[in-house]
Design a protein around this motif. Structure first.
Motif, mmCIF file in Angstrom:
data_model
loop_
_atom_site.group_PDB
_atom_site.id
_atom_site.type_symbol
_atom_site.label_atom_id
_atom_site.label_comp_id
_atom_site.label_asym_id
_atom_site.label_seq_id
_atom_site.Cartn_x
_atom_site.Cartn_y
_atom_site.Cartn_z
ATOM 1 N N HIS A 172 11.874 68.274 54.009
ATOM 2 C CA HIS A 172 11.301 67.638 55.202
ATOM 3 C C HIS A 172 10.987 68.680 56.277
ATOM 4 C CE1 HIS A 172 11.435 63.485 54.086
ATOM 5 N NE2 HIS A 172 12.750 63.411 53.978
ATOM 6 N N GLY A 173 11.908 69.635 56.446
ATOM 7 C CA GLY A 173 11.757 70.605 57.534
ATOM 8 C C GLY A 173 10.634 71.591 57.292
ATOM 9 N N ALA A 200 12.202 62.144 59.795
ATOM 10 C CA ALA A 200 13.431 62.538 59.101
ATOM 11 C C ALA A 200 14.093 63.721 59.799
ATOM 12 C CB ALA A 200 13.122 62.885 57.639
ATOM 13 N N VAL A 201 13.298 64.727 60.176
ATOM 14 C CA VAL A 201 13.853 65.916 60.840
ATOM 15 C C VAL A 201 14.491 65.522 62.173
ATOM 16 C CG1 VAL A 201 13.281 68.143 61.908
ATOM 17 C CG2 VAL A 201 12.297 67.550 59.692
ATOM 18 N N MET A 251 18.464 66.009 62.713
ATOM 19 C CA MET A 251 18.820 66.940 63.797
ATOM 20 C C MET A 251 19.684 66.231 64.844
ATOM 21 S SD MET A 251 17.798 70.093 63.751
ATOM 22 C CE MET A 251 16.744 71.114 62.758
ATOM 23 N N THR A 252 19.223 65.043 65.259
ATOM 24 C CA THR A 252 19.957 64.278 66.271
ATOM 25 C C THR A 252 21.356 63.952 65.765
ATOM 26 O OG1 THR A 252 17.861 63.293 66.904
ATOM 27 C CG2 THR A 252 19.847 62.219 67.738
ATOM 28 N N ILE A 291 7.617 54.799 57.201
ATOM 29 C CA ILE A 291 8.876 55.227 57.815
ATOM 30 C C ILE A 291 9.831 54.045 57.686
ATOM 31 C CG2 ILE A 291 9.928 55.868 60.013
ATOM 32 C CD1 ILE A 291 7.055 57.268 60.473
ATOM 33 N N ASP A 292 10.697 54.106 56.668
ATOM 34 C CA ASP A 292 11.517 52.946 56.338
ATOM 35 C C ASP A 292 13.007 53.212 56.579
ATOM 36 O OD1 ASP A 292 11.837 54.778 54.323
ATOM 37 O OD2 ASP A 292 10.884 53.553 52.776
ATOM 38 N N LYS A 293 13.791 52.172 56.303
ATOM 39 C CA LYS A 293 15.242 52.264 56.552
ATOM 40 C C LYS A 293 15.918 53.365 55.732
ATOM 41 C CE LYS A 293 15.992 47.536 57.652
ATOM 42 N NZ LYS A 293 16.430 46.304 56.988
ATOM 43 N N PRO A 294 15.627 53.476 54.415
ATOM 44 C CA PRO A 294 16.290 54.551 53.664
ATOM 45 C C PRO A 294 16.027 55.938 54.240
ATOM 46 C CG PRO A 294 15.268 52.999 52.155
ATOM 47 C CD PRO A 294 14.841 52.592 53.537
ATOM 48 N N LEU A 295 14.781 56.187 54.682
ATOM 49 C CA LEU A 295 14.451 57.497 55.256
ATOM 50 C C LEU A 295 15.343 57.784 56.457
ATOM 51 C CD1 LEU A 295 12.177 59.865 55.171
ATOM 52 C CD2 LEU A 295 11.292 58.678 57.168
ATOM 53 N N LEU A 296 15.465 56.778 57.331
ATOM 54 C CA LEU A 296 16.252 56.962 58.556
ATOM 55 C C LEU A 296 17.741 57.031 58.262
ATOM 56 C CD1 LEU A 296 14.294 54.624 60.971
ATOM 57 C CD2 LEU A 296 14.689 57.066 61.286
ATOM 58 N N ALA A 297 18.237 56.058 57.474
ATOM 59 C CA ALA A 297 19.675 56.008 57.188
ATOM 60 C C ALA A 297 20.108 57.253 56.429
ATOM 61 C CB ALA A 297 20.002 54.745 56.386
ATOM 62 N N GLY A 298 19.327 57.635 55.415
ATOM 63 C CA GLY A 298 19.667 58.810 54.622
ATOM 64 C C GLY A 298 19.702 60.061 55.483
ATOM 65 N N SER A 299 18.701 60.221 56.358
ATOM 66 C CA SER A 299 18.646 61.417 57.191
ATOM 67 C C SER A 299 19.828 61.472 58.161
ATOM 68 C CB SER A 299 17.321 61.460 57.955
ATOM 69 O OG SER A 299 16.245 61.541 57.046
#
Lengths: 143, 144
Positions: free
Chosen positions: A110-111, A125-126, A130-131, B81-89
């Motif tokens: 991603h980065g 994602a980044v 990061m946050t 931009i879905d839930k898995p992308l956010l939750a996983g990150s």
């Protein structure tokens, strides 16, 4: 916030970063693949063909060997200071694997790769990891 | 065979880049993430340099019909931009913040610090396999 000028290493950081970017660029140019380490690792499992598995293994072998070669040639020892130990260390490892599999990527995928393609998904994602990492360090430092 | 040799060399360039950048030292990584404490901004330059070189180069590379050693460019197709992308990150960020280790540097330190890194790598793979199961379930639910 204070800046830790004593540990700030802008030149080596930028130079190392450029090499990382070059590696990502070359992997796309030669193999047409995104240089995301979590994705490359994940692709070793499951229904991959043997040809697909072999370039992944060759790449990972290079990643393992590169720093050893660098250390031998430059005679500069690579510094390694652990920040976590015991259960936290292993929980963290599990979360890194779990999170990058669910989030479809890590700092490299991603980065370095996603941001260079101006992918909105990678940008989000980044920002998210990061946050979350900054918040985690702030919390850990309070405990 | 030449394909494997280039993959090996590219991996080595990546590993050497990580070593020079200071990414193999977990304390340095956490120093970068410690924005509210004594902040070491170095790793912003790692990401900056990496994205810069890659972004400029990709403009030329992706003009080609195909990669030099394979049939096609395999770029990610997902765009939502879905839930898995956010939750996983977010989950990944917690692990990264605690340990100062993300997957690239873990692989690059496997033999440098094998006592600590081999068990870390084992746990990382366990998490990754569970994550793949979770993602298969998510995909199956979307199809149903």
């Amino acid at each position: 916030m204070t800046i830790a000028w004593a540990s700030f290493t802008p030149l080596s950081a930028f130079l190392g970063g450029c090499l990382i970017g070059l590696a990502a660029l070359l992997l796309m140019a030669f193999q047409g693949r995104v240089m995301g380490v979590s994705g490359i690792l994940g692709g070793l499992f499951g229904a991959a063909s043997s040809g697909d598995r072999s370039w992944r293994l060759a790449f990972l072998l290079g990643v393992v060997g590169g720093p050893l070669l660098w250390q031998a040639l430059s005679k500069v020892p690579i510094i390694w200071q652990a920040v976590a130990s015991g259960p936290q260390f292993y929980i963290a490892a599990f979360l890194v694997g779990l999170g990058t599999a669910i989030g479809s990527g890590c700092t490299s995928g991603h980065g370095i790769c996603g941001l260079a393609r101006f992918s909105p998904r990678s940008f989000v994602a980044v920002m998210a990891f990061m946050t979350s990492a900054v918040a985690t360090v702030a919390i850990v430092n309070q405990i | 065979m030449t394909r494997l040799i280039t993959a090996l060399i590219i991996g080595a360039i990546f590993g050497i880049g990580l070593a020079i950048a200071g990414m193999l030292n977990p304390a340095k990584v956490v120093g970068f993430l410690d924005v509210f404490g004594d902040w070491d901004p170095s790793l912003a330059l790692v990401m900056g340099g990496g994205v810069l070189v890659n972004a400029i180069g990709l403009r030329f590379v992706l003009e080609r019909e195909a990669p030099i050693q394979s049939a096609e460019f395999l770029l990610p197709t997902a765009s939502s931009i879905d839930k898995p992308l956010l939750a996983g990150s977010v989950i990944f960020g917690i692990g990264w913040g605690i340990s100062g280790l993300c997957p690239g540097p873990v692989v690059a330190s496997l033999l440098l610090n094998s006592n600590a890194m081999l068990p870390f790598f084992g746990m990382l793979i366990a998490g990754l396999l569970l994550g793949r199961i979770v993602m298969r379930r998510v995909a199956a639910r979307h199809l149903a």
